[in-house]
Design a protein around this motif. Structure first.
Motif, PDB file in Angstrom:
ATOM      1  N   GLU A   7      27.823   7.126 -19.913  1.00  0.00           N
ATOM      2  CA  GLU A   7      29.037   7.123 -19.093  1.00  0.00           C
ATOM      3  C   GLU A   7      28.856   6.305 -17.823  1.00  0.00           C
ATOM      4  OE1 GLU A   7      32.089   8.151 -19.842  1.00  0.00           O
ATOM      5  OE2 GLU A   7      31.256   8.590 -21.818  1.00  0.00           O
ATOM      6  N   ARG A   8      27.686   6.377 -17.217  1.00  0.00           N
ATOM      7  CA  ARG A   8      27.413   5.601 -16.011  1.00  0.00           C
ATOM      8  C   ARG A   8      27.422   4.107 -16.312  1.00  0.00           C
ATOM      9  NH1 ARG A   8      22.201   7.162 -13.362  1.00  0.00           N
ATOM     10  NH2 ARG A   8      23.018   5.924 -11.655  1.00  0.00           N
ATOM     11  N   VAL A   9      26.810   3.720 -17.436  1.00  0.00           N
ATOM     12  CA  VAL A   9      26.802   2.303 -17.823  1.00  0.00           C
ATOM     13  C   VAL A   9      28.225   1.820 -18.048  1.00  0.00           C
ATOM     14  CG1 VAL A   9      26.182   0.675 -19.675  1.00  0.00           C
ATOM     15  CG2 VAL A   9      24.464   2.276 -18.792  1.00  0.00           C
ATOM     16  N   GLU A  29      18.813  -1.840 -13.429  1.00  0.00           N
ATOM     17  CA  GLU A  29      18.280  -1.733 -12.070  1.00  0.00           C
ATOM     18  C   GLU A  29      19.244  -1.000 -11.153  1.00  0.00           C
ATOM     19  OE1 GLU A  29      17.445  -5.644 -10.607  1.00  0.00           O
ATOM     20  OE2 GLU A  29      15.967  -6.035 -12.184  1.00  0.00           O
ATOM     21  N   HIS A  30      20.502  -1.344 -11.235  1.00  0.00           N
ATOM     22  CA  HIS A  30      21.497  -0.736 -10.348  1.00  0.00           C
ATOM     23  C   HIS A  30      21.624   0.770 -10.590  1.00  0.00           C
ATOM     24  CE1 HIS A  30      24.955  -0.364  -7.754  1.00  0.00           C
ATOM     25  NE2 HIS A  30      25.581   0.259  -8.728  1.00  0.00           N
ATOM     26  N   LEU A  31      21.591   1.178 -11.849  1.00  0.00           N
ATOM     27  CA  LEU A  31      21.770   2.593 -12.168  1.00  0.00           C
ATOM     28  C   LEU A  31      20.504   3.408 -11.950  1.00  0.00           C
ATOM     29  CD1 LEU A  31      24.062   2.338 -15.292  1.00  0.00           C
ATOM     30  CD2 LEU A  31      24.696   2.820 -12.925  1.00  0.00           C
ATOM     31  N   ALA A  32      19.356   2.757 -11.924  1.00  0.00           N
ATOM     32  CA  ALA A  32      18.072   3.415 -11.621  1.00  0.00           C
ATOM     33  C   ALA A  32      17.912   4.754 -12.336  1.00  0.00           C
ATOM     34  CB  ALA A  32      17.929   3.586 -10.103  1.00  0.00           C
ATOM     35  N   GLY A  33      18.184   4.759 -13.624  1.00  0.00           N
ATOM     36  CA  GLY A  33      18.070   6.001 -14.384  1.00  0.00           C
ATOM     37  C   GLY A  33      16.798   6.112 -15.188  1.00  0.00           C
ATOM     38  N   GLY A  34      15.870   5.189 -14.969  1.00  0.00           N
ATOM     39  CA  GLY A  34      14.633   5.226 -15.726  1.00  0.00           C
ATOM     40  C   GLY A  34      14.715   4.498 -17.058  1.00  0.00           C
ATOM     41  N   TYR A  39      17.831  -0.566 -23.403  1.00  0.00           N
ATOM     42  CA  TYR A  39      18.639   0.645 -23.570  1.00  0.00           C
ATOM     43  C   TYR A  39      20.090   0.360 -23.189  1.00  0.00           C
ATOM     44  CZ  TYR A  39      19.630   5.655 -23.736  1.00  0.00           C
ATOM     45  OH  TYR A  39      20.131   6.890 -24.054  1.00  0.00           O
ATOM     46  N   VAL A  40      20.292  -0.411 -22.128  1.00  0.00           N
ATOM     47  CA  VAL A  40      21.649  -0.806 -21.750  1.00  0.00           C
ATOM     48  C   VAL A  40      22.273  -1.607 -22.895  1.00  0.00           C
ATOM     49  CG1 VAL A  40      23.036  -2.206 -20.165  1.00  0.00           C
ATOM     50  CG2 VAL A  40      21.199  -0.749 -19.265  1.00  0.00           C
ATOM     51  N   GLY A  41      21.508  -2.516 -23.495  1.00  0.00           N
ATOM     52  CA  GLY A  41      22.003  -3.282 -24.636  1.00  0.00           C
ATOM     53  C   GLY A  41      22.375  -2.400 -25.807  1.00  0.00           C
ATOM     54  N   ARG A  42      21.571  -1.389 -26.041  1.00  0.00           N
ATOM     55  CA  ARG A  42      21.865  -0.456 -27.132  1.00  0.00           C
ATOM     56  C   ARG A  42      23.167   0.301 -26.850  1.00  0.00           C
ATOM     57  NH1 ARG A  42      18.353   4.756 -28.587  1.00  0.00           N
ATOM     58  NH2 ARG A  42      19.602   5.484 -30.329  1.00  0.00           N
TER      59      ARG A  42
END
Length: 97
Positions: A7-9, A29-34, A39-42
């Motif tokens: 949801e954040r992405v 980097e911006h979301l700094a969720g580890g 993972y963002v691409g997925r």
């Protein structure tokens, strides 16, 4: 998959201004969720169809080959700076802060 992070992405992607982009790595980097850019691409590949997916790109200014033609149409319509078929990051990178 971490639904809160998903949801954040998606929320961040929805807020990217037309004609601007973020890389998968910059989103992470911006979301700094580890989580990293893969993972963002997925997340984008499984959930991104509902948002302006063409505004999240690879670090080299491209998209996966299967999305490139459609992305270029969106970039053209939005006036995204493109050179040699790739987004020109120095002119198009969006600052989420």
């Amino acid at each position: 998959m971490d639904e809160y992070y998903v949801e954040r992405v998606l929320s961040l992607v929805e807020s990217i201004a037309p004609g601007r982009v973020l890389t998968y790595g910059r989103v992470a980097e911006h979301l700094a969720g580890g989580y990293g850019p893969r993972y963002v691409g997925r997340i984008m590949s499984t959930h991104g169809h509902a948002v302006c997916w063409w505004r999240v790109i690879r670090a080299d200014g491209t998209m996966p080959p299967t999305l490139m033609i459609e992305a270029q149409k969106h970039w053209h319509a939005e006036g995204t700076p493109v050179r040699n078929g790739r987004v020109h990051l120095p002119d198009a990178l969006w600052d989420p802060s």
